[in-house]
Design a protein around this motif. Structure first.
Motif, PDB file in Angstrom:
ATOM      1  N   GLY A 137       0.541  -0.817  -0.042  1.00  0.00           N
ATOM      2  CA  GLY A 137      -0.319  -0.471  -0.099  1.00  0.00           C
ATOM      3  C   GLY A 137       0.966   0.979  -0.036  1.00  0.00           C
ATOM      4  N   TYR A 138       2.236   0.692   0.024  1.00  0.00           N
ATOM      5  CA  TYR A 138       2.717   2.897  -0.203  1.00  0.00           C
ATOM      6  C   TYR A 138       3.035   3.066  -1.428  1.00  0.00           C
ATOM      7  CZ  TYR A 138       5.705   0.622   4.856  1.00  0.00           C
ATOM      8  OH  TYR A 138       5.213   0.018   5.613  1.00  0.00           O
ATOM      9  N   SER A 139       3.217   3.970  -0.875  1.00  0.00           N
ATOM     10  CA  SER A 139       3.184   5.038  -2.448  1.00  0.00           C
ATOM     11  C   SER A 139       5.235   4.545  -3.081  1.00  0.00           C
ATOM     12  CB  SER A 139       3.009   6.629  -2.299  1.00  0.00           C
ATOM     13  OG  SER A 139       1.906   6.752  -2.292  1.00  0.00           O
ATOM     14  N   THR A 140       5.464   5.103  -4.400  1.00  0.00           N
ATOM     15  CA  THR A 140       6.590   4.167  -4.725  1.00  0.00           C
ATOM     16  C   THR A 140       6.796   5.539  -5.631  1.00  0.00           C
ATOM     17  OG1 THR A 140       5.235   3.226  -6.971  1.00  0.00           O
ATOM     18  CG2 THR A 140       5.604   2.251  -4.902  1.00  0.00           C
ATOM     19  N   LEU A 141       8.265   5.450  -5.834  1.00  0.00           N
ATOM     20  CA  LEU A 141       9.207   5.890  -6.830  1.00  0.00           C
ATOM     21  C   LEU A 141       9.281   5.139  -7.465  1.00  0.00           C
ATOM     22  CD1 LEU A 141      12.313   7.373  -3.846  1.00  0.00           C
ATOM     23  CD2 LEU A 141      10.134   9.036  -5.360  1.00  0.00           C
ATOM     24  N   LEU A 142       9.339   5.848  -9.334  1.00  0.00           N
ATOM     25  CA  LEU A 142       9.571   5.173 -10.540  1.00  0.00           C
ATOM     26  C   LEU A 142      11.099   5.896 -10.823  1.00  0.00           C
ATOM     27  CD1 LEU A 142       9.477   2.756 -12.735  1.00  0.00           C
ATOM     28  CD2 LEU A 142       7.935   5.111 -13.316  1.00  0.00           C
ATOM     29  N   GLU A 143      12.405   4.588 -10.795  1.00  0.00           N
ATOM     30  CA  GLU A 143      13.781   5.304 -11.078  1.00  0.00           C
ATOM     31  C   GLU A 143      13.980   4.357 -12.575  1.00  0.00           C
ATOM     32  OE1 GLU A 143      15.259   6.422  -6.642  1.00  0.00           O
ATOM     33  OE2 GLU A 143      16.224   4.772  -7.635  1.00  0.00           O
ATOM     34  N   LEU A 144      14.672   5.549 -12.614  1.00  0.00           N
ATOM     35  CA  LEU A 144      15.486   4.991 -14.165  1.00  0.00           C
ATOM     36  C   LEU A 144      16.290   4.642 -13.789  1.00  0.00           C
ATOM     37  CD1 LEU A 144      16.077   5.349 -16.982  1.00  0.00           C
ATOM     38  CD2 LEU A 144      17.258   7.283 -17.234  1.00  0.00           C
ATOM     39  N   ASN A 145      17.283   3.414 -13.957  1.00  0.00           N
ATOM     40  CA  ASN A 145      18.291   2.865 -14.141  1.00  0.00           C
ATOM     41  C   ASN A 145      19.622   3.182 -14.716  1.00  0.00           C
ATOM     42  OD1 ASN A 145      17.173   1.288 -12.184  1.00  0.00           O
ATOM     43  ND2 ASN A 145      16.767  -0.554 -14.145  1.00  0.00           N
ATOM     44  N   ALA A 146      20.328   3.042 -14.145  1.00  0.00           N
ATOM     45  CA  ALA A 146      21.978   3.555 -14.514  1.00  0.00           C
ATOM     46  C   ALA A 146      22.356   2.791 -15.719  1.00  0.00           C
ATOM     47  CB  ALA A 146      22.872   3.200 -13.559  1.00  0.00           C
ATOM     48  N   GLY A 147      22.944   3.624 -16.620  1.00  0.00           N
ATOM     49  CA  GLY A 147      22.878   2.732 -18.452  1.00  0.00           C
ATOM     50  C   GLY A 147      23.248   3.771 -19.045  1.00  0.00           C
ATOM     51  N   ALA A 148      23.827   3.294 -20.421  1.00  0.00           N
ATOM     52  CA  ALA A 148      23.649   3.839 -21.891  1.00  0.00           C
ATOM     53  C   ALA A 148      22.791   4.957 -21.926  1.00  0.00           C
ATOM     54  CB  ALA A 148      25.159   3.173 -22.592  1.00  0.00           C
TER      55      ALA A 148
END
Length: 365
Positions: free
Chosen positions: A342-353
């Motif tokens: 039930g938590y709100s979340t963060l959408l993150e862009l992973n490291a990479g080229a």
């Protein structure tokens, strides 16, 4: 002279050009100095039928695997970068084949030229060019439908040497020219086109010419190189000094048509709303984007591009997609089988080229 007024006619730059003529959008070409390369970050790419390479520069080709395109640090004095085309084969160009680099100028940015009617303004195209080949080269200016065009030619005299070219073009008094957010002018540099798309240089024609008859075919020689930079299209019959704009300004001009989200480190995108009762589907809030020319499309490298994070845990989403809300915002939605409690979340862009982990928001012409 009354207080608070300025006589702009009395103000000139060091090269004698009235400063009143330099204010505003003198150069209708965006990224003419080839400094912005959001999609590839300087990596070489092998374009397919119609691929954007450096920002605002599109490679349009009849067959893939014939050329590569790359941002290059080889440039004439006063410039940092150029666009490099390398021929990957000795290609025989058929009568209906075509290989070219082009930029499509938005109609809003050329509406003042008055093309398509009496009194159409003359323009001047200038650029720096270098090639391993010598001879007569060509290109063209054309309208949105590409049924009214002006083929031009220029000569490269010395191999592997930077040369500046200037071409003055009388305004088109015929043809249909858009003055909207569609294509106003197509500016094309030929790399090899067949007879169907080649015409007499120096005159407007009611047909789709991409280059001048007899122009050198860059794609005809394996390993041939073609560099170009400092491309400027301006109103008037004289080429003036290149319109250098601040890097941030040029970047923002490019982002009207495309912005790429990619980073060599984790980059938080947004807070996502709490999941639905099954904990499998989350709809994010609206995410602002740089205002686009029109409603954009969104492409991404895959769900593994992202990490879904919440208090006490994280997971790789099984699916991520983006919807388009307007030309100013998009919204991602996520599918995940992991219980976030039930938590709100963060959408993150992973490291990479840039070429492996990315989101591209595009409203290209």
């Amino acid at each position: 002279m009354p207080y608070g007024t300025v006589n702009a006619d009395l103000m000139t730059t060091s090269d004698g050009v009235s400063s009143s003529g330099l204010y505003g959008f003198k150069n209708r070409i965006i990224n003419g100095a080839m400094v912005i390369d959001q999609r590839n970050a300087g990596a070489s790419v092998t374009p397919t039928s119609s691929s954007y390479t450096l920002d605002r520069w599109q490679a349009t080709i009849a067959a893939s695997s014939k050329i590569s395109v790359q941002q290059s640090s080889t440039a004439p004095t006063g410039f940092k970068n150029s666009l490099l085309v390398t021929s990957l084969a000795a290609t025989s160009v058929g009568s209906t084949d075509f290989y070219l680099i082009q930029q499509k100028v938005e109609g809003y940015n050329m509406a003042d030229l008055g093309w398509g009617a009496t009194g159409a303004a003359t323009v001047t195209l200038s650029f720096w060019v270098r090639s391993s080949l010598t001879g007569t080269f060509g290109g063209s200016l054309g309208n949105n439908a590409f049924d009214y065009t002006y083929p031009f030619s220029y000569t490269i005299s010395s191999a592997n040497t930077w040369e500046q070219k200037t071409i003055t073009i009388t305004g088109a008094t015929s043809g249909t020219w858009l003055s909207t957010n569609g294509v106003g002018i197509q500016v094309t540099f030929g790399l090899g086109s067949g007879a169907t798309y080649s015409g007499t240089a120096g005159a407007w024609a009611a047909t789709g010419y991409q280059t001048a008859t007899g122009a050198t075919q860059v794609v005809g020689t394996n390993g041939a190189t073609f560099y170009i930079t400092g491309v400027q299209l301006e109103k008037g019959s004289t080429a003036t000094s290149f319109d250098y704009r601040p890097y941030g300004t040029e970047y923002d001009l490019c982002r009207r048509y495309c912005e790429v989200w990619a980073d060599p480190s984790y980059t938080t995108f947004l807070t996502v709303m709490a999941p639905n009762p099954s904990n499998t589907y989350q709809l994010a809030g609206v995410m602002p984007i740089y205002p686009k020319r029109a409603q954009p499309s969104v492409t991404l490298s895959g769900a593994s591009t992202f990490t879904n994070m919440w208090q006490g845990g994280s997971s790789t989403p099984s699916a991520v997609a983006f919807g388009v809300y307007s030309n100013k915002s998009v919204y991602p939605y996520i599918t995940s089988s992991t219980n976030q409690g039930g938590y709100s979340t963060l959408l993150e862009l992973n490291a990479g080229a840039v070429t492996s982990n990315y989101v591209i928001v595009s409203a290209e012409l």
